[in-house]
Design a protein around this motif. Structure first.
Motif, mmCIF file in Angstrom:
data_model
loop_
_atom_site.group_PDB
_atom_site.id
_atom_site.type_symbol
_atom_site.label_atom_id
_atom_site.label_comp_id
_atom_site.label_asym_id
_atom_site.label_seq_id
_atom_site.Cartn_x
_atom_site.Cartn_y
_atom_site.Cartn_z
ATOM 1 N N HIS A 44 52.898 37.718 31.279
ATOM 2 C CA HIS A 44 52.641 36.307 31.589
ATOM 3 C C HIS A 44 53.450 35.355 30.712
ATOM 4 N N PRO A 52 47.469 34.015 37.937
ATOM 5 C CA PRO A 52 46.316 34.779 38.450
ATOM 6 C C PRO A 52 46.661 35.964 39.355
ATOM 7 N N ASN A 53 47.626 35.778 40.272
ATOM 8 C CA ASN A 53 47.906 36.884 41.186
ATOM 9 C C ASN A 53 48.628 38.046 40.521
ATOM 10 N N LEU A 54 49.388 37.711 39.500
ATOM 11 C CA LEU A 54 50.059 38.750 38.724
ATOM 12 C C LEU A 54 49.006 39.515 37.907
ATOM 13 N N LYS A 56 45.892 39.923 38.695
ATOM 14 C CA LYS A 56 45.157 40.746 39.649
ATOM 15 C C LYS A 56 45.903 42.061 39.914
ATOM 16 N N ARG A 57 47.195 41.952 40.146
ATOM 17 C CA ARG A 57 47.996 43.141 40.448
ATOM 18 C C ARG A 57 48.020 44.113 39.258
ATOM 19 N N ARG A 95 41.530 45.381 49.694
ATOM 20 C CA ARG A 95 42.428 44.391 49.099
ATOM 21 C C ARG A 95 43.147 44.899 47.856
ATOM 22 N N GLU A 96 42.805 46.110 47.425
ATOM 23 C CA GLU A 96 43.456 46.688 46.245
ATOM 24 C C GLU A 96 43.978 48.079 46.596
ATOM 25 N N PRO A 128 40.532 35.845 41.175
ATOM 26 C CA PRO A 128 41.255 37.018 41.688
ATOM 27 C C PRO A 128 41.249 38.180 40.696
#
Ligand code: KG4
Ligand code: ZN
Length: 385
Positions: A44, A52-54, A56-57, A95-96, A128
């Motif tokens: 980050h 946030p989406n990074l 989550k991944r 979703r994962e 997320p």
């Protein structure tokens, strides 16, 4: 009782296994059987904050390996496979997909471990990011039929600050908790164990967020708290002559709220007015900012401590790693009322980790306060009170 802790509220993916016993804070003891943490800070950092989406991944990618590591460390891996409803699992982790794939492979190898409850952060935090941990806990519940505790991240910080070695420090109520992190700045009063009353909070930015933004203004990497703290310590050690002055927002106001956005803006203005700031000027500005933040936090905490006649002041959350804030709090409490006890988290466990989640996990589990796995949701704005 063995508790698997899972934390994914922000940019740390963490898992742990603790073995705990006791009925309350006085007779509680615990042992960390396994502990693993993957910090996404480097990922980050280029964005100057958490994406946030990074996040989550990365959580989805790291939860299974970290959990496996924790079970290995604690000799808890059991030969498998685990029988479970694969169709339901595919729906649950739709979703994962990466998490689904890794977990399926893991469950094909290993069976149900000797764990009594799974504690997962349900909130507050980045939604997320929270969802990944929550869905992972639900998936483990589906596979192993182990009950879930929906842990509150802030209760985790509170309990973490009470830890002293393998037990909780001796303290008396009322307890006043100053909770300072990247997402929160609040004063919480506990008249009893696991009872919380919020008496003040930030009206805009959290103090950790202000540290992070000020660091960015000074060209320092994310997370900014430790960076600012380092420069400020240099300014003090080198006795650099103070030139900058910053406000102490809301310090004199008759309430327990905070505001840090104006302070951050004031730093920004000063930096803009001095585009070619020398290293010494940067150190001075970092010190003045840290002083201003500490002054406000300490003044309001002390006033609340007096008003509510507290026996214990507790500081928790990532910013409680800050040496200057800890020192000032201790010094001022000593001046005002030396009978008040100050609780701080173990230095290496001030920022987010899974042990702080397993602790409330245990205390809710012994009260049989379990979540319904089908109903469990991540809640970014989950409140302590
Ligand atoms: O509790 P935490 O790990 O995550 C949240 O729940 O937000 O807190 C992270 C925050 C970041 O803003 C970081 O800059 C700050 O804690 N922090 C510090 C220090 N170490 C971490 N702030 C000031 N001084 C520090 N030494
Ligand atoms: Zn935190």
């Amino acid at each position: 009782m063995k508790i698997l802790g899972i934390e994914t509220s922000c940019d740390e993916t963490a898992a742990c296994l603790i073995d705990a016993s006791g009925t309350g804070p006085a007779d509680f003891t615990y042992q960390v059987l396994g502990n693993a943490l993957y910090s996404q800070v480097a990922i980050h950092a280029p964005y100057g904050g958490v994406f946030p989406n990074l996040a989550k991944r990365e959580h989805a990618k790291n939860l299974v390996p970290l959990t496996q590591q924790v079970l290995e460390q604690s000799n808890s891996l059991v030969p498998g496979p685990t029988p479970y409803d694969t169709e339901q699992m595919s729906v649950l982790l739709a979703r994962e997909p990466e998490l689904l794939e890794q977990l399926s492979a893991f469950l094909a190898h290993y069976g149900k471990p000797d764990i009594d409850a799974i504690a997962v952060t349900a909130g507050p935090g980045l939604e997320p990011a929270l969802w990944v941990g929550v869905n992972f806990a639900r998936a483990l519940n589906l596979a192993w039929d182990i009950p879930i505790v929906a842990a509150n991240h802030m209760e985790g910080h509170v309990m973490m600050s009470m830890v002293e070695g393998d037990h909780l420090a001796a303290f008396e109520f009322p307890v006043l908790s100053l909770l300072i992190s990247g997402g929160h700045t609040e004063l919480v009063l506990s008249r009893e164990w696991m009872q919380y009353e919020r008496i003040g909070q930030t009206r805009d930015d959290a103090v950790g967020e202000a540290f992070d933004k000020v660091a960015r203004v000074l060209g320092l990497p994310y997370p900014g708290g430790p960076q600012i703290s380092r420069l400020a310590a240099q300014a003090r050690a080198e006795n650099i002559t103070p030139v900058f002055n910053l406000p102490r927002p809301m310090m004199g106001e008759d309430n327990y709220d905070f505001s840090f956005s104006g302070l951050k803006t004031a730093v920004k203005r000063l930096a803009e007015a001095h585009p070619d700031m020398s290293d010494d000027q940067k150190k001075d500005l970092a010190r003045e900012f840290e002083d201003a933040a500490a002054d406000v936090l300490v003044a309001k905490t002390l006033r609340a401590a007096e008003e509510y006649g507290v026996q214990t002041v507790l500081v928790g959350g990532g910013v409680s790693a800050n040496t200057h804030i800890r020192t000032e709090l201790a010094r001022k409490i000593g001046e005002v009322d030396s009978s008040i006890k100050l609780l701080v988290p173990p230095p290496d466990l001030a920022t987010d980790n899974a042990i702080m989640i397993a602790l409330p996990g245990y205390f809710h589990a012994i009260k049989k306060e379990f979540a319904d796995a089908n109903e469990l949701r991540a809640n970014g704005n989950l409140r302590l009170v």
